[in-house]
Design a protein around this motif. Sequence first.
Motif, PDB file in Angstrom:
ATOM      1  N   LEU A 105       0.775  -1.252  -0.020  1.00 46.27           N
ATOM      2  CA  LEU A 105       0.012   0.007  -0.077  1.00 46.27           C
ATOM      3  C   LEU A 105       0.783   1.393   0.006  1.00 46.27           C
ATOM      4  O   LEU A 105       0.405   2.263   0.577  1.00 46.27           O
ATOM      5  CB  LEU A 105      -1.054   0.138   1.372  1.00 46.27           C
ATOM      6  CG  LEU A 105      -1.881  -1.219   1.272  1.00 46.27           C
ATOM      7  CD1 LEU A 105      -2.709  -1.105   2.521  1.00 46.27           C
ATOM      8  CD2 LEU A 105      -2.747  -1.576   0.215  1.00 46.27           C
ATOM      9  N   ILE A 106       1.697   1.147  -0.671  1.00 47.38           N
ATOM     10  CA  ILE A 106       2.854   2.439  -0.868  1.00 47.38           C
ATOM     11  C   ILE A 106       2.212   3.182  -2.029  1.00 47.38           C
ATOM     12  O   ILE A 106       2.464   2.662  -3.423  1.00 47.38           O
ATOM     13  CB  ILE A 106       4.211   2.214  -1.268  1.00 47.38           C
ATOM     14  CG1 ILE A 106       4.725   1.618   0.215  1.00 47.38           C
ATOM     15  CG2 ILE A 106       5.072   3.352  -1.434  1.00 47.38           C
ATOM     16  CD1 ILE A 106       6.141   1.101   0.466  1.00 47.38           C
ATOM     17  N   SER A 107       1.711   4.367  -1.880  1.00 42.14           N
ATOM     18  CA  SER A 107       1.148   5.214  -2.944  1.00 42.14           C
ATOM     19  C   SER A 107       2.276   6.053  -3.603  1.00 42.14           C
ATOM     20  O   SER A 107       3.405   6.288  -2.684  1.00 42.14           O
ATOM     21  CB  SER A 107       0.141   6.211  -2.551  1.00 42.14           C
ATOM     22  OG  SER A 107       0.626   7.118  -1.537  1.00 42.14           O
ATOM     23  N   ASP A 108       2.293   6.411  -4.875  1.00 44.73           N
ATOM     24  CA  ASP A 108       3.435   7.149  -5.490  1.00 44.73           C
ATOM     25  C   ASP A 108       4.802   6.333  -5.558  1.00 44.73           C
ATOM     26  O   ASP A 108       5.709   7.010  -4.823  1.00 44.73           O
ATOM     27  CB  ASP A 108       3.321   8.601  -5.019  1.00 44.73           C
ATOM     28  CG  ASP A 108       4.386   9.433  -5.949  1.00 44.73           C
ATOM     29  OD1 ASP A 108       4.902   8.934  -6.782  1.00 44.73           O
ATOM     30  OD2 ASP A 108       4.701  10.740  -5.445  1.00 44.73           O
ATOM     31  N   PRO A 109       4.927   5.105  -5.932  1.00 50.34           N
ATOM     32  CA  PRO A 109       5.961   4.438  -5.735  1.00 50.34           C
ATOM     33  C   PRO A 109       7.301   4.973  -6.210  1.00 50.34           C
ATOM     34  O   PRO A 109       8.411   4.973  -5.670  1.00 50.34           O
ATOM     35  CB  PRO A 109       5.777   3.153  -6.310  1.00 50.34           C
ATOM     36  CG  PRO A 109       4.719   3.348  -7.339  1.00 50.34           C
ATOM     37  CD  PRO A 109       3.876   4.574  -6.603  1.00 50.34           C
ATOM     38  N   ALA A 110       7.102   5.974  -7.139  1.00 51.91           N
ATOM     39  CA  ALA A 110       8.498   6.566  -7.926  1.00 51.91           C
ATOM     40  C   ALA A 110       9.081   7.458  -6.817  1.00 51.91           C
ATOM     41  O   ALA A 110      10.218   7.459  -6.438  1.00 51.91           O
ATOM     42  CB  ALA A 110       8.008   7.466  -8.853  1.00 51.91           C
TER      43      ALA A 110
END
Length: 217
Positions: free
Chosen positions: A136-141
């Motif tokens: 559930l990590i948003s914005d992985p970049a």
Amino acid sequence: MTASVVPALSSTGGKSFLPSIDETSSTSKSVRELNGDAAVIRAQAGDLHSTSTSLHHRTRDYALSLSRNDWGRKSPADLLAHLSELGFAWRDIARMVGVSVPAIQKWRRGERITGDNRARLTQLLAVLQMVTDEYLISDPASWFEMPIVDGVAVTPIDLYVAGSVELLLDWASHHEVDSTVVLDKFDADWRQTHVDDNFETFVAEDGELSIRPRHMS
């Protein structure tokens, strides 16, 4: 349990009350047995933790292999387009795949890609899918670019490039909660080799090396 006592003559002829030799031996034996039991339990707990961690990693590896197979059905251009949509810069994609930026641009145009490089692309996407869907990590970049510890030039990108995918996923899942544990496993000398110029290492009160902004010195 109340210790049994036997009367003993003192040097003045009176009686003193001390534990008997038999009772002292019995008590010592009980302590030894308890210590032995505790050691066995600690060993069993360590074995259980090791077994559960190994099972977790094997299960995760299997999930990654299934994901790689699914991504492998897509064209390299589509894979790169998805990475771009996630916000990754071409230089970071090239670095994690282990090729040059011009090579990435050729694949975007549909030029030939080797099987090994295609496999590396699908591996990266499988890891990203697990990071976003499972952890559930948003914005992985931007998460991949974020230093694991402030003032230390080590990011998840560095973990991935070094081949420490298992460590990267442990960090993403908070399996390894302590960030210094992650860095120790990545590079035991990180305090000397990866500290940002705006920070410095120092010996803390506990005798361990730590880091701090230079203006605090």
